[in-house]
Design an enzyme around this catalytic site. Structure first.
Site, PDB file in Angstrom:
ATOM      1  N   ASP A   1       0.877  -1.157   0.000  1.00 48.42           N
ATOM      2  CA  ASP A   1       0.000   0.000   0.000  1.00 48.42           C
ATOM      3  C   ASP A   1       0.921   1.215   0.000  1.00 48.42           C
ATOM      4  O   ASP A   1       2.112   1.115   0.317  1.00 48.42           O
ATOM      5  CB  ASP A   1      -0.920  -0.011   1.234  1.00 48.42           C
ATOM      6  CG  ASP A   1      -2.128   0.882   1.013  1.00 48.42           C
ATOM      7  OD1 ASP A   1      -3.143   0.696   1.698  1.00 48.42           O
ATOM      8  OD2 ASP A   1      -2.059   1.761   0.118  1.00 48.42           O
TER       9      ASP A   1
HETATM   10  C1  GLC Z   1      -4.233   4.429  -0.242  1.00 44.45           C
HETATM   11  C2  GLC Z   1      -5.150   3.258  -0.007  1.00 44.45           C
HETATM   12  C3  GLC Z   1      -5.140   2.259  -1.118  1.00 44.45           C
HETATM   13  C4  GLC Z   1      -4.912   2.982  -2.431  1.00 44.45           C
HETATM   14  C5  GLC Z   1      -3.509   3.547  -2.405  1.00 44.45           C
HETATM   15  C6  GLC Z   1      -3.210   4.397  -3.642  1.00 44.45           C
HETATM   16  O1  GLC Z   1      -3.597   4.805   0.940  1.00 44.45           O
HETATM   17  O2  GLC Z   1      -5.016   2.567   1.229  1.00 44.45           O
HETATM   18  O3  GLC Z   1      -6.398   1.564  -1.097  1.00 44.45           O
HETATM   19  O4  GLC Z   1      -5.055   2.080  -3.518  1.00 44.45           O
HETATM   20  O5  GLC Z   1      -3.245   4.315  -1.241  1.00 44.45           O
HETATM   21  O6  GLC Z   1      -4.019   5.528  -3.664  1.00 44.45           O
END
Ligand code: GLC
Length: 749
Positions: free
Chosen positions: A271
Site C-alpha cells: 500500500d
Molecule cells: C491508499 C489506499 C489504497 C490505495 C492507495 C493508492 O492509501 O489505502 O487503497 O489504492 O493508497 O491511492
C-alpha cells in the site's frame, strides 16, 4: 535484392538468439527484440536472464505516484496502476497527489462495493469487473487497485463502503467473478488490503491479534477465493501489522499463507507508504514498493523513488554481498509475469470509456443492490397516478457523492442526484418540491477534483426542519435522502466513524417529518449501518448505498416501482454498537503499546462477527444480514436433500420458490449450515450457498444449492488445516438470516 531485404528482417532475431545462446552476455547498450511467440513462463525466463541488476531493481519499485519502470532496452513499457475499486481515478501529476488537469479522464462511477455485494448476484460482479476493466484499458491502466474485500467488523469502519460486507462466503462469491471479468481483458486486479485492515483511524499502527480460527474462517476466505479461484494477478499488502510485522512485508501472511499455502504467482504491491524496512521488504514477500515516504520525502522529490527500500539501497546491499539475487529474481519473475499478462498481452482489447454499456451496467448494479428495508402499509412504490406533489428532503438528495471518501474518489463524467432522478422520472406528471432539511458537509473537493456545487446554507437546524415540515403538510409523499457522505468520519478512508448515529441532526428531522406526513420514506445513503431510533415511526426505509453516476436514476426507478427491489443486506444492522462484538468486548480500536507507536487490537470476538455474534447473543438487530423486501411476495418450501448422509461433504438441497404476488421479482435463496455436534464451539449457523432467482407473478421454480466438505469445516488450530467432524448437521434455507423457514438434517459420515 530480395535476399538482402529479408536479411534485415531476420537479423535482430538472429542477434537475439545469439545473445540468448551466449547466456545473457549480450551487449546491454543495444535494444533487444524479445520473442513474443513463446508462452508466458518462457518469456519470463528469457527476459529475466537478459536483465542487468539495475534493470531488475528498477521494475520492483515506483517511479511516480502510480507507475513503475519497464525495461526500455527489452521493449518492456512502463507499468501503470490506478485506483480504485469502483471507477478509474483521474490522472494525478507524475509526482503529486494533485490533479494533472486532464480533460479526457472523466469516468463512469460504478456503485461502491457494498452495493455490489447487496445484489447477491455474481453475474453482476463479472459485469462490473468487465466494465471497469474496459475503462482501465482505455485509460491505459494495467492494474486496478481493487477490489477491497476486508470484512465489515464494525459499523464504524471508515472504508466499509468499499468492501463486500461482513460474511466471508458472500464476499468470496462476489469477488471471484469481478477479478475474472477484469483480468479476462488483460487488466490486473490488485485485491486489497491484505489482510486484517478492518479499521482506518490508526491503520499504519494497528497490530492485529486474532485467533487462527477467526483469521482463516472470517478474514482470509475472500482473499483466498480471489487468489485460488479468481487467479488474481495482484495483491495489495495492508498498512497494519500482524504478529508485529507490517502486512506489506510479512513472513506469515505473504510468504507462508499467500505464496506457499495458496500458491499465489502474482505480485504483492505495497500500500502507498506501507513499506518500512529493507530486510523485511527483501525477505518477507513484497514484490513492488509504491508510495513510500523514504527519508521523510512525504510528497516526493526528484530523487525520492531512488531512495526507496527496493531501489538503490537494495542494489547497493546486493553489490556489497548482503543479499544474493534469489529473492530479487523471484520478485522480478512475478513482475515480468504481470507485464506479459497485461501491457505485453497481445490479446488485449482496446477498451472503452463512459460507454452506454458501462452506464447501463452501473445502473443495473445500483438497481439490484438497493435494499428495501421496511415498507409498512406498502407505502412504496410511490403511486404516481394518484400523486400530485412529492416533497424531497435532505442534503443527500443533491450532494455529489462520487467526489471524496479517500483514494476511491472519482471524477465522474456525470452523477445523477436523487432529486434530479426523481424530477427526470416524474417529469410534469407530479410536482417535485425540495427542502434542504439539514446541512451536512458543504465541501466538494478531493485532490483537486471539485464538485462545483455550492451547498452553503446559513439557516439554523430549526429553520431547516421548520421549512421541511411546513412543505411536508399536504404533500402526497415525503422522501428524505439522508445518511452519511464520505466526508471525514462519515464513511471515508483514513478515519473511522466516531458514532453509529446519524450526523447533522438528521434524527430530529426524520421524526418531525414522519409526524407531519404519514407517507414518509427515508432513503439512507451510506456504506455502513446507522442507528434508527425512529424506525417504527417511518413506514418505508430504503438503503441506497453510494451508487455512483446513475444514483438518481436507479433510486427513482425503485421508488416509483419501475424496478422491483431485490437487494439483501451484506451486513447486520445492529440497534447499537453494544450489539457488535468488537464494541461489546471493548476490542476496538485497541490498546497502545507503551513507547512503540503501535496499538494492539485484539479481535476478542473471534469468529463471532456480524450475524454470528447476533445469533450467539440473540441481539435481535434492527435488520438482519441477508434481509431485503420486495414489491411482491415469495414462498420458499419443500426443502429436500439429495441424500441423508454424505462421506465427503458433497450434498445438494432443493427448495421450491414461488412468487405469490402480482408482479415479477427476484428472491435470494440463502442456505446456512449449522454444525449440531462439534468438538469446538461454532456459530449457530453460517452462510454456505445462495442463489438469486427471478420469477414472474405466480411462477414457481425449484432451486438447487450444493455444498462440499469445506462448507462443513472449521479451521482446526491443532492440525492448522480445515476439518469437518463427522456427525449431524442442519441445512437452514430461507430468504434472510432471520427468516429460514426450511430445515433439513443430514449426517457427515
Ligand atoms: C491508499 C489506499 C489504497 C490505495 C492507495 C493508492 O492509501 O489505502 O487503497 O489504492 O493508497 O491511492
Amino acid at each position: 535484392m530480395k535476399v538482402k531485404k529479408y536479411l534485415w528482417a531476420v537479423l535482430p532475431l538472429a542477434l537475439t538468439l545469439a545473445g540468448c545462446k551466449s547466456g545473457g552476455a549480450e551487449d546491454t547498450t543495444k535494444p533487444v527484440y524479445l520473442d513474443t511467440t513463446k508462452d508466458i513462463e518462457e518469456r519470463v525466463e528469457d527476459a529475466l536472464q537478459r536483465m542487468t541488476l539495475t534493470e531488475k531493481i528498477n521494475v520492483i519499485h515506483a517511479q511516480s505516484k502510480f507507475s513503475s519502470a519497464g525495461v526500455k532496452r527489452l521493449g518492456l513499457p512502463d507499468f501503470w496502476t490506478d485506483d480504485g475499486p469502483h471507477g478509474v481515478r483521474p490522472d494525478v501529476l507524475w509526482d503529486e497527489w494533485e490533479q494533472a488537469g486532464q480533460t479526457n479522464d472523466s469516468c463512469v462511477a460504478f456503485p461502491a462495493l457494498t452495493c455490489l455485494a447487496a445484489t447477491w448476484n455474481p453475474d453482476l460482479s463479472r459485469l462490473y469487473g468487465h466494465s471497469l476493466g474496459e475503462e482501465a484499458l482505455y485509460r491505459n491502466k494495467n492494474m486496478i487497485l481493487g477490489p477491497g474485500v476486508n470484512i465489515y467488523r464494525t459499523p464504524l469502519g471508515g472504508r466499509n463502503f468499499e468492501y463486500l460486507g461482513e460474511d466471508p462466503y458472500l464476499s468470496s462469491r462476489m469477488v471471484v467473478p469481478y477479478v475474472q471479468g477484469m483480468q479476462a481483458l488483460g487488466v490486473a486486479s490488485c485485491v486489497k488490503h491484505y489482510c486484517l485492515n478492518n479499521d482506518e483511524e490508526y491503520r499504519h499502527q494497528v497490530n492485529v491479534i486474532v485467533s487462527d480460527r477467526a483469521l482463516h474462517e472470517i478474514y482470509l476466505p475472500a482473499f483466498e477465493a480471489a487468489v485460488k479461484e479468481g487467479h488474481a494477478w495482484g495483491i495489495m499488502g495492508a498498512y497494519n501489522l500482524y504478529k508485529d510485522q507490517h502486512n506489506c512485508h510479512n513472513q506469515y501472511t505473504l510468504n507462508q499463507i499467500l505464496k506457499t499455502d495458496w500458491g499465489f504467482d502474482g505480485v504483492v504491491v505495497s500500500d502507498w507508504g506501507g513499506t518500512h524496512d529493507l530486510d523485511q521488504a527483501v525477505k518477507n514477500g513484497l514484490d513492488m514498493e509504491f508510495g513510500t515516504w523514504t527519508d521523510g520525502l512525504t510528497m516526493g522529490a526528484t530523487n525520492a523513488y531512488e531512495n526507496y527500500y527496493l531501489s538503490r539501497q537494495y542494489e547497493r546491499a546486493i553489490n556489497e554481498g548482503q543479499y544474493g539475487t534469489e529473492e530479487l529474481d523471484d520478485k522480478v519473475r512475478r513482475v515480468l509475469r504481470l507485464f506479459f499478462r497485461t501491457n505485453m498481452n497481445k490479446e488485449r482489447p482496446y477498451g472503452a470509456l463512459c460507454s452506454d454499456a458501462h452506464y447501463e451496467a452501473a445502473q443495473q448494479i445500483a438497481q439490484e443492490g438497493i435494499v428495501l428495508l421496511r415498507n409498512e402499509g406498502n407505502v412504496l412504490p410511490i403511486d404516481i397516478s394518484n400523486a400530485k406533489r412529492i416533497l424531497v428532503v435532505g442534503e443527500n438528495a443533491i450532494k455529489m457523492m462520487t467526489v471524496g471518501g479517500g483514494s476511491s474518489s472519482l471524477k465522474a463524467q456525470h452523477e445523477i442526484s436523487p432529486l434530479q432522478g426523481l424530477q427526470d422520472r416524474l417529469g410534469g406528471s407530479v410536482e417535485v418540491d425540495y427542502a434542504r432539511g439539514y446541512v451536512g458537509d458543504v465541501g466538494g473537493n478531493y485532490n483537486g477534483v471539485t464538485t462545483g456545487q455550492d451547498l452553503n446554507d446559513s439557516r439554523s437546524p430549526e429553520e431547516l426542519i421548520a421549512e421541511a415540515v411546513e412543505k411536508a403538510a399536504g404533500a402526497d409523499y415525503v422522501v428524505i435522502f439522508g445518511g452519511l457522505n464520505k466526508s471525514d468520519y462519515q464513511d471515508c478512508e483514513g478515519h473511522d466513524r466516531k458514532t453509529m448515529d446519524l450526523p447533522y441532526n438528521q434524527d430530529d428531522l426524520i421524526v418531525a417529518l414522519a409526524q407531519a406526513n404519514p407517507k414518509t420514506i427515508y432513503v439512507n445513503i451510506s456504506g455502513n449501518a446507522v442507528t434508527m431510533p425512529w424506525k417504527d415511526q417511518v413506514p418505508a426505509i430504503v438503503q441506497g448505498w453510494f451508487i455512483g453516476s446513475e444514483a438518481g436514476r436507479a433510486l427513482a426507478s425503485v421508488l416509483v416501482g419501475d424496478v422491483n427491489p431485490s437487494g439483501k443486506l451484506p451486513f447486520t444492522w445492529p440497534k447499537s454498537l453494544q450489539e457488535v462484538g468488537a464494541h461489546a468486548l471493548d476490542a476496538f480500536p485497541g490498546v497502545w503499546r507503551e513507547g512503540t507507536g503501535i496499538i494492539d487490537e485484539e479481535y476478542k470476538e473471534g469468529i463471532y462477527v456480524g450475524y454470528r455474534w447476533a445469533d450467539k447473543n440473540q441481539t435481535n438487530p434492527t435488520f438482519a444480514f441477508g434481509h431485503g423486501l420486495s414489491y411482491t411476495t415469495f414462498e420458499i418450501n419443500n426443502l429436500r436433500a439429495d441424500k441423508k448422509a454424505t462421506t465427503d461433504g458433497n450434498i445438494s438441497f432443493t427448495v421450491n420458490v414461488t412468487n405469490t404476488g402480482d408482479r415479477e421479482g427476484s428472491e435470494v435463496v440463502q442456505l446456512y449450515i449449522s454444525d449440531v455436534e462439534c468438538s469446538v464451539e461454532r456459530p449457530v449457523k453460517e452462510l454456505k450457498a445462495f442463489q438469486k432467482v427471478k420469477l414472474a407473478a405466480g411462477e414457481s421454480r425449484d432451486v438447487t444449492l450444493s455444498i462440499n466438505g469445506r462448507a462443513l469445516s472449521f479451521w482446526d488450530e491443532e492440525s492448522n488445516d480445515w476439518k469437518a467432524e463427522a456427525g449431524e448437521f442442519k441445512a437452514l434455507v430461507g430468504n434472510a438470516s432471520d427468516n429460514l423457514p426450511c430445515e433439513v438434517s443430514f449426517t457427515l459420515k
